[in-house]
Write a protein that holds these residues in place. Structure first.
Motif, PDB file in Angstrom:
ATOM      1  N   LEU A 289      11.114  -0.677  -5.312  1.00 19.96           N
ATOM      2  CA  LEU A 289      11.939  -1.821  -5.686  1.00 19.96           C
ATOM      3  C   LEU A 289      12.559  -2.500  -4.470  1.00 19.96           C
ATOM      4  O   LEU A 289      12.768  -3.719  -4.471  1.00 19.96           O
ATOM      5  CB  LEU A 289      13.042  -1.366  -6.646  1.00 19.96           C
ATOM      6  CG  LEU A 289      12.572  -0.926  -8.036  1.00 19.96           C
ATOM      7  CD1 LEU A 289      13.715  -0.261  -8.803  1.00 19.96           C
ATOM      8  CD2 LEU A 289      12.010  -2.096  -8.821  1.00 19.96           C
ATOM      9  N   LYS A 290      12.832  -1.726  -3.430  1.00 18.21           N
ATOM     10  CA  LYS A 290      13.446  -2.277  -2.218  1.00 18.21           C
ATOM     11  C   LYS A 290      12.396  -2.822  -1.240  1.00 18.21           C
ATOM     12  O   LYS A 290      12.756  -3.375  -0.206  1.00 18.21           O
ATOM     13  CB  LYS A 290      14.286  -1.193  -1.534  1.00 18.21           C
ATOM     14  CG  LYS A 290      15.555  -0.836  -2.311  1.00 18.21           C
ATOM     15  CD  LYS A 290      16.199   0.448  -1.810  1.00 18.21           C
ATOM     16  CE  LYS A 290      16.780   0.275  -0.431  1.00 18.21           C
ATOM     17  NZ  LYS A 290      17.948  -0.633  -0.448  1.00 18.21           N
ATOM     18  N   GLY A 291      11.114  -2.639  -1.563  1.00 14.64           N
ATOM     19  CA  GLY A 291      10.059  -3.143  -0.686  1.00 14.64           C
ATOM     20  C   GLY A 291       9.718  -2.209   0.455  1.00 14.64           C
ATOM     21  O   GLY A 291       9.042  -2.614   1.409  1.00 14.64           O
ATOM     22  N   GLU A 292      10.134  -0.950   0.372  1.00 12.54           N
ATOM     23  CA  GLU A 292       9.845   0.053   1.408  1.00 12.54           C
ATOM     24  C   GLU A 292       8.595   0.812   0.983  1.00 12.54           C
ATOM     25  O   GLU A 292       8.638   1.947   0.502  1.00 12.54           O
ATOM     26  CB  GLU A 292      11.050   0.981   1.573  1.00 12.54           C
ATOM     27  CG  GLU A 292      12.295   0.217   2.022  1.00 12.54           C
ATOM     28  CD  GLU A 292      13.598   0.954   1.758  1.00 12.54           C
ATOM     29  OE1 GLU A 292      14.659   0.468   2.222  1.00 12.54           O
ATOM     30  OE2 GLU A 292      13.571   2.007   1.084  1.00 12.54           O
ATOM     31  N   PHE A 293       7.459   0.154   1.165  1.00 16.22           N
ATOM     32  CA  PHE A 293       6.235   0.615   0.530  1.00 16.22           C
ATOM     33  C   PHE A 293       5.680   1.903   1.125  1.00 16.22           C
ATOM     34  O   PHE A 293       5.122   2.735   0.400  1.00 16.22           O
ATOM     35  CB  PHE A 293       5.176  -0.492   0.566  1.00 16.22           C
ATOM     36  CG  PHE A 293       5.560  -1.704  -0.245  1.00 16.22           C
ATOM     37  CD1 PHE A 293       6.423  -1.598  -1.320  1.00 16.22           C
ATOM     38  CD2 PHE A 293       5.071  -2.955   0.083  1.00 16.22           C
ATOM     39  CE1 PHE A 293       6.793  -2.707  -2.063  1.00 16.22           C
ATOM     40  CE2 PHE A 293       5.424  -4.074  -0.650  1.00 16.22           C
ATOM     41  CZ  PHE A 293       6.287  -3.949  -1.736  1.00 16.22           C
ATOM     42  N   ASP A 294       5.794   2.082   2.427  1.00 21.43           N
ATOM     43  CA  ASP A 294       5.301   3.317   3.036  1.00 21.43           C
ATOM     44  C   ASP A 294       6.072   4.525   2.496  1.00 21.43           C
ATOM     45  O   ASP A 294       5.491   5.562   2.155  1.00 21.43           O
ATOM     46  CB  ASP A 294       5.424   3.262   4.565  1.00 21.43           C
ATOM     47  CG  ASP A 294       4.464   2.266   5.184  1.00 21.43           C
ATOM     48  OD1 ASP A 294       3.512   1.846   4.482  1.00 21.43           O
ATOM     49  OD2 ASP A 294       4.654   1.900   6.357  1.00 21.43           O
ATOM     50  N   GLN A 295       7.403   4.374   2.422  1.00 22.43           N
ATOM     51  CA  GLN A 295       8.220   5.469   1.888  1.00 22.43           C
ATOM     52  C   GLN A 295       7.926   5.702   0.408  1.00 22.43           C
ATOM     53  O   GLN A 295       7.907   6.850  -0.054  1.00 22.43           O
ATOM     54  CB  GLN A 295       9.704   5.171   2.080  1.00 22.43           C
ATOM     55  CG  GLN A 295      10.138   5.077   3.540  1.00 22.43           C
ATOM     56  CD  GLN A 295      10.186   3.636   4.034  1.00 22.43           C
ATOM     57  OE1 GLN A 295       9.260   2.856   3.772  1.00 22.43           O
ATOM     58  NE2 GLN A 295      11.253   3.293   4.731  1.00 22.43           N
ATOM     59  N   ALA A 296       7.686   4.616  -0.327  1.00 20.19           N
ATOM     60  CA  ALA A 296       7.360   4.761  -1.749  1.00 20.19           C
ATOM     61  C   ALA A 296       6.049   5.519  -1.920  1.00 20.19           C
ATOM     62  O   ALA A 296       5.942   6.429  -2.752  1.00 20.19           O
ATOM     63  CB  ALA A 296       7.262   3.380  -2.403  1.00 20.19           C
ATOM     64  N   GLU A 297       5.070   5.142  -1.122  1.00 21.00           N
ATOM     65  CA  GLU A 297       3.765   5.817  -1.178  1.00 21.00           C
ATOM     66  C   GLU A 297       3.916   7.313  -0.921  1.00 21.00           C
ATOM     67  O   GLU A 297       3.371   8.152  -1.651  1.00 21.00           O
ATOM     68  CB  GLU A 297       2.838   5.205  -0.131  1.00 21.00           C
ATOM     69  CG  GLU A 297       1.414   5.726  -0.154  1.00 21.00           C
ATOM     70  CD  GLU A 297       0.497   4.874  -0.997  1.00 21.00           C
ATOM     71  OE1 GLU A 297      -0.428   5.445  -1.589  1.00 21.00           O
ATOM     72  OE2 GLU A 297       0.713   3.651  -1.074  1.00 21.00           O
ATOM     73  N   SER A 298       4.673   7.653   0.094  1.00 22.50           N
ATOM     74  CA  SER A 298       4.877   9.051   0.445  1.00 22.50           C
ATOM     75  C   SER A 298       5.581   9.813  -0.672  1.00 22.50           C
ATOM     76  O   SER A 298       5.198  10.939  -1.018  1.00 22.50           O
ATOM     77  CB  SER A 298       5.690   9.138   1.741  1.00 22.50           C
ATOM     78  OG  SER A 298       5.980  10.476   2.065  1.00 22.50           O
ATOM     79  N   ALA A 299       6.601   9.204  -1.261  1.00 21.16           N
ATOM     80  CA  ALA A 299       7.349   9.868  -2.329  1.00 21.16           C
ATOM     81  C   ALA A 299       6.486  10.064  -3.575  1.00 21.16           C
ATOM     82  O   ALA A 299       6.525  11.127  -4.210  1.00 21.16           O
ATOM     83  CB  ALA A 299       8.601   9.066  -2.667  1.00 21.16           C
ATOM     84  N   PHE A 300       5.697   9.060  -3.927  1.00 23.34           N
ATOM     85  CA  PHE A 300       4.830   9.193  -5.096  1.00 23.34           C
ATOM     86  C   PHE A 300       3.777  10.286  -4.874  1.00 23.34           C
ATOM     87  O   PHE A 300       3.448  11.046  -5.804  1.00 23.34           O
ATOM     88  CB  PHE A 300       4.134   7.865  -5.406  1.00 23.34           C
ATOM     89  CG  PHE A 300       5.029   6.836  -6.044  1.00 23.34           C
ATOM     90  CD1 PHE A 300       5.979   7.194  -6.985  1.00 23.34           C
ATOM     91  CD2 PHE A 300       4.908   5.488  -5.710  1.00 23.34           C
ATOM     92  CE1 PHE A 300       6.810   6.250  -7.574  1.00 23.34           C
ATOM     93  CE2 PHE A 300       5.729   4.533  -6.295  1.00 23.34           C
ATOM     94  CZ  PHE A 300       6.679   4.911  -7.236  1.00 23.34           C
TER      95      PHE A 300
END
Length: 540
Positions: A289-300
């Motif tokens: 949601l915040k646009g931090e896509f690399d971190q989102a990818e890692s968390a998922f």
């Protein structure tokens, strides 16, 4: 061990000082033969401290101690706990084994343990979606609890009846039984382990039923309960995840991120527990949601590694990245495997959004109609708002702006009343587009401004990027595509075209073309100027 020390251990347990109680009882257990009752306190304190291997061993020892003393009823009570904990961790065969042993021990006895041993059976029926059988077993357990005046048994059984009624589509009586169970919880009538289990189960049931007001209320109560017990580990991770979900919904994304991060960290040196997968999914959603896509990818990915399907968040991430085909494949797969209505309702809004983006308006409309049917069966404010919002999005995609406005106004009122700022802003963006189609340009600009203010306050960078792109389009200026916005973020981060191509798994030539299009659309002479323009427009 001096009797006074053992007495102090019992006092520590009563004061919820689990670590000191555990240490003193462990010392007593090593130095002398303690009673089965004190061994039970040691087992419970180990459970509450999150020492999974220890509590399992202690539970078995308590069971055997009662068995050796000839107290078959108490031995069966601990067989129940061994059966239930095995079932909760997914070891069905072990659960059945302990259940059978417990039932054999009390054959011919008139005791409350008969009711306890019905509970794992009801849980299994509920998990297998055999709701009528689950309801029958839970009702018999509740009757047994009432006959023996056992508050733990009564509360567990009634909460099981409530969850089962919700599964049967009887929302109001189901929620009423959950509320009744929670009265016993918050009034302190129950044992510590049962208190924590009911808190978590009821909150989870409320979230699954989209009863967000109740989930929020009980989550705050659970947080207070956990905070009163600094040593507690068993339920704190779950509490943090629930709090993160509530904070995200209310728009407090910073607090939600803090709670999710805390839940994702190891609980300490004294516990063998792995961080819950749900904590990483929540982190992934917040980063997305915040646009931090690399971190989102890692968390998922971490959530997936720990055992849950990271959807619909991952599919929505792919959509925002411009990978519409991947988003379609992912959301189709999870929706096909979902069977019960409430589970499908979790995925349908994302399915509709992705289908519209892929030009699959007919499929989006079919899914929207299904969500409206589910919302009629489970008429919570959140489901009604989601159904109205998806209907408005579909009608807008079909070119029916007037019908879209009606549905979106309805959704807006419900989201605003629920204090859900992100969904409110998303709905206002759709309203802006509907007003534009109707030629109401003043209302369009007002809705655009309101949506932008909401996204800015939240820090919802991808939504801000989409809004500004749509505004440029409305002004007759070329709009950046989702993929171009993604490439622009990498450009602003200082990455070369070759690095961007590797990161996005595209060819160098494709990235060269995207960068050229970006410079043309933004009417800027260089990559640095494009990054500056994007920052000023809050596209990053």
């Amino acid at each position: 061990m001096p009797p006074s020390d053992l007495e102090r251990a019992r006092e520590c347990y009563q004061r919820r000082q689990w670590r000191e109680a555990h240490d003193l009882l462990s010392l007593a257990d090593r130095s002398t033969t303690i009673t089965a009752e004190d061994l039970g306190l040691l087992a419970s304190s180990a459970y509450l401290l999150g020492r999974d291997a220890d509590f399992q061993r202690y539970f078995e020892r308590v069971h055997l101690a009662h068995l050796e003393s000839g107290d078959h009823a108490r031995a069966a009570r601990w067989a129940f706990w061994l059966s239930l904990t095995a079932l909760l961790r997914g070891d069905v065969a072990q659960s059945n084994g302990w259940l059978t042993r417990g039932q054999r021990l009390i054959a011919g006895l008139d005791c409350v343990e008969h009711g306890y041993l019905l509970l794992p059976v009801a849980e299994q029926h509920l998990g297998e979606r055999n709701a009528e059988a689950a309801l029958s077993e839970a009702a018999h357990a509740a009757q047994t609890g009432e006959r023996f005046k056992d508050p733990d048994l009564i509360t567990i059984a009634r909460h099981l009846q409530g969850r089962t009624l919700i599964q049967l589509g009887r929302l109001e009586p189901g929620l009423a039984l959950l509320d009744e169970a929670m009265v016993a919880v918050v009034s302190g009538e129950l044992s510590p382990i049962v208190t924590g289990l009911i808190y978590c189960s009821v909150i989870d049931a409320c979230q699954q039923a989209f009863a967000l007001g109740r989930a929020r209320e009980w989550t705050l109560a659970l947080a207070r309960w956990c905070e009163q017990q600094p040593d507690l580990v068993a339920f704190t991770g779950t509490c943090l995840i629930h709090r993160a979900a509530v904070m995200q919904f209310q728009g407090a994304w910073g607090e939600a991120m803090t709670h999710a991060r805390q839940a994702s960290e190891p609980a300490g040196q004294t516990t063998e527990r792995k961080p819950p997968a749900a904590a990483f999914y929540r982190l992934g959603e917040l980063h997305r949601l915040k646009g931090e896509f690399d971190q989102a990818e890692s968390a998922f990915r971490e959530a997936s590694r720990l055992g849950i399907v990271p959807q619909p968040g991952l599919a929505l991430l792919r959509l925002t990245q411009g990978r519409t085909d991947a988003a379609c494949s992912a959301i189709h797969r999870v929706l096909e495997t979902a069977t019960d209505p409430l589970t499908r309702a979790r995925f349908i809004p994302a399915y509709v959004e992705i289908a519209i983006a892929a030009g699959q308006t007919h499929d989006a409309g079919t899914a929207s109609e299904e969500l409206e049917t589910i919302a009629a069966q489970y008429p919570t404010d959140m489901l009604r708002a989601l159904a109205a919002q998806t209907r408005g999005a579909v009608e807008l995609a079909r070119g029916n702006a007037k019908e879209a406005c009606g549905a979106l106004r309805h959704a807006f009122e419900r989201w605003q009343g629920s204090e859900a700022p992100y969904e409110t802003a998303r709905t206002r963006l759709l309203l802006a587009l509907a007003c534009r189609e109707l030629g109401d340009h003043e209302s369009c600009e007002l809705e655009f401004d309101a949506a932008r203010a909401g996204f800015e306050q939240l820090g919802a960078a991808p939504d801000l990027a989409r809004l500004d792109s749509l505004r440029r389009e409305a002004a007759g200026k070329p709009a950046l595509t989702l993929r171009e916005i993604e490439v622009l973020r990498h450009v602003a981060a200082g990455r070369t075209n070759k690095e961007i191509a590797s990161e996005l798994r595209l060819s160098n030539r494709t990235i060269d073309r995207h960068v050229s299009n970006i410079l043309t659309k933004l009417d800027v002479p260089s990559r640095a100027a494009a990054a500056a323009q994007a920052a000023s427009l809050k596209l990053l």
